[in-house]
Design an enzyme around this catalytic site. Structure first.
Site, mmCIF file in Angstrom:
data_model
loop_
_atom_site.group_PDB
_atom_site.id
_atom_site.type_symbol
_atom_site.label_atom_id
_atom_site.label_comp_id
_atom_site.label_asym_id
_atom_site.label_seq_id
_atom_site.Cartn_x
_atom_site.Cartn_y
_atom_site.Cartn_z
ATOM 1 N N ARG A 71 0.804 -1.219 0.000
ATOM 2 C CA ARG A 71 0.000 0.000 0.000
ATOM 3 C C ARG A 71 0.842 1.276 0.000
ATOM 4 O O ARG A 71 0.631 2.179 -0.798
ATOM 5 C CB ARG A 71 -0.904 0.045 1.239
ATOM 6 C CG ARG A 71 -2.144 -0.781 1.133
ATOM 7 C CD ARG A 71 -2.533 -1.291 2.511
ATOM 8 N NE ARG A 71 -1.615 -2.365 2.859
ATOM 9 C CZ ARG A 71 -1.885 -3.644 2.669
ATOM 10 N NH1 ARG A 71 -3.060 -4.001 2.240
ATOM 11 N NH2 ARG A 71 -1.008 -4.584 2.936
ATOM 12 N N THR A 72 1.811 1.351 0.932
ATOM 13 C CA THR A 72 2.530 2.616 1.105
ATOM 14 C C THR A 72 3.349 2.938 -0.148
ATOM 15 O O THR A 72 3.292 4.054 -0.666
ATOM 16 C CB THR A 72 3.431 2.558 2.361
ATOM 17 O OG1 THR A 72 2.628 2.122 3.460
ATOM 18 C CG2 THR A 72 4.025 3.901 2.679
ATOM 19 N N LYS A 99 24.301 -5.659 -2.405
ATOM 20 C CA LYS A 99 25.752 -5.855 -2.541
ATOM 21 C C LYS A 99 26.503 -5.227 -1.376
ATOM 22 O O LYS A 99 27.704 -5.043 -1.437
ATOM 23 C CB LYS A 99 26.233 -5.238 -3.858
ATOM 24 C CG LYS A 99 25.573 -5.835 -5.089
ATOM 25 C CD LYS A 99 26.086 -5.152 -6.347
ATOM 26 C CE LYS A 99 25.408 -5.722 -7.584
ATOM 27 N NZ LYS A 99 25.723 -4.933 -8.773
ATOM 28 N N ARG A 121 11.482 4.133 3.568
ATOM 29 C CA ARG A 121 11.058 3.145 4.578
ATOM 30 C C ARG A 121 12.285 2.316 4.926
ATOM 31 O O ARG A 121 12.985 1.845 4.024
ATOM 32 C CB ARG A 121 9.962 2.246 4.036
ATOM 33 C CG ARG A 121 9.742 1.034 4.924
ATOM 34 C CD ARG A 121 8.516 0.273 4.584
ATOM 35 N NE ARG A 121 7.316 0.985 4.984
ATOM 36 C CZ ARG A 121 6.098 0.451 4.974
ATOM 37 N NH1 ARG A 121 5.929 -0.799 4.591
ATOM 38 N NH2 ARG A 121 5.044 1.145 5.339
ATOM 39 N N HIS A 149 5.262 6.411 11.489
ATOM 40 C CA HIS A 149 4.732 6.192 10.134
ATOM 41 C C HIS A 149 3.694 7.308 9.929
ATOM 42 O O HIS A 149 2.497 7.061 9.908
ATOM 43 C CB HIS A 149 4.103 4.799 10.075
ATOM 44 C CG HIS A 149 3.757 4.316 8.707
ATOM 45 N ND1 HIS A 149 3.899 5.077 7.574
ATOM 46 C CD2 HIS A 149 3.264 3.114 8.295
ATOM 47 C CE1 HIS A 149 3.497 4.368 6.532
ATOM 48 N NE2 HIS A 149 3.113 3.176 6.940
#
Ligand code: NCD
Length: 330
Positions: A71-72, A99, A121, A149
């Site tokens: 969703r985000t 990496k 995020r 959030h």
């Protein structure tokens, strides 16, 4: 000798300070009300056949996601596109992060493209501040560990305002794994800011000690949800739990004692969930699919709220609520 006065006058006007959205604490009640009003204006613009606005044409929004998201990440990307910004989405898996590249080096790399906004995020608390330190973009926190959030809290406020009709005095019961939830922390602060009330409900080991200081009450009795206007259900966030820690005897026991079922709700009580849901664990499927479930409204709210956040950060300082016509001017 140069006249200092003249030199000062020659300087370009001072740039307003860069603004970020890292925590609900960055916002005043006025900011929240302005953002929700802007989101409402965008919602009207999405009712038209052509959904794209030229508002952020020529701007660049980069989404950097170091944790899973449906969703985000999709709503930030679509929000930027609906406002005509250029967007790039980087996921940790499949990028140079695989990496061994550090967050700092990834940010320095992306910063070379001069993005206007970086949406991040990350599993570590404080990652958004690090991004802000190493590049000149505005930073939006799309979730840092169990800390914050903020755009989820804003879209939740938007949903409650639209569906319940007000925010002031609304009582929200948040049920579940509060301990590992950045959603709960942001939401409690946001509800407090706008004059709503929160009760956190769950097994005692999943209710962090001292959380009342954020502006809420707590209860370990699932019966406490009956007084609420809105029941907000949280997932058991197993990926954030310490290995070996036993917060509840078993998931079955959790469901039996704290699962949100039709029998535990009053008629007319609204139900919300930030997703992803574990049907049959924290929420009964019949509750998730009922007419009083606002879960799909939350997803729709996510798009317009994130459009409002991008718009607001890129138009310096508090702005008057834009008329729909004003939003058309690039
Ligand atoms: C939440 C998150 O990532 O914190 N999900 C979301 O943003 N929609 C909640 C969760 O993961 O349970």
């Amino acid at each position: 000798m140069a006249d200092i006065r003249v030199m000062r006058e020659d300087l370009p006007p001072a740039q307003p300070p860069r603004r970020h959205l890292i925590s609900i604490r960055d916002l005043t009640r006025e900011d929240v009300e302005r953002l929700l009003a802007t989101a409402r204006t965008f919602e009207h613009s999405l009712e038209r056949e052509v959904k794209k606005l030229p508002t952020l044409r020529g701007r660049t929004v980069v989404n950097v996601f170091y944790e899973s998201s449906t969703r985000t990440s999709s709503s930030f990307e679509l929000a930027a596109k609906r406002l005509s910004a250029d967007t790039m989405s980087i996921k940790a898996a499949g990028s140079a992060v695989d990496k061994g590249e550090s967050l700092k080096d990834t940010v320095l790399t992306l910063g070379a493209y001069d993005p206007d906004v970086i949406v991040i995020r990350h599993p570590q608390i404080g990652a958004p501040q690090l991004v802000a330190r190493y590049c000149s973009a505005r930073v939006v926190n799309a979730g840092d560990g169990k800390h914050q959030h903020p755009t989820q809290a804003l879209l939740d406020l938007y949903t409650i305002q639209q569906e319940v009709g007000r925010l002031e005095g609304v009582h929200v019961a948040v049920v579940g794994d509060v301990l590992h939830s950045r959603v709960a922390r942001s939401l409690v602060q946001a509800l407090d800011l706008v004059g709503a009330r929160t009760t956190l409900v769950g097994p005692p080991p999943l209710l962090p000690r001292g959380i009342e200081q954020l502006g809420c009450e707590t209860s370990s009795d699932i019966g406490a949800i009956r007084d609420a206007d809105v029941v907000y259900v949280l997932r058991m966030q197993r990926e954030r739990m310490q290995a070996g820690a036993n917060y509840v005897p078993s998931l079955r026991e959790y469901t039996a004692r704290w699962g949100v079922t039709p029998e535990r709700l009053r008629p007319g009580q609204k139900v919300m969930h930030p997703g992803p849901m574990n049907r049959g664990v924290e929420i009964d499927p019949a509750v998730a699919d009922a007419a009083d479930s606002l879960i799909q409204s939350q997803v729709r709210a996510g798009l317009v709220t994130r459009m409002a956040v991008l718009y607001d950060l890129l138009t310096h300082g508090p702005i008057p609520v834009p008329a729909e016509a004003a939003l058309e001017v690039a």
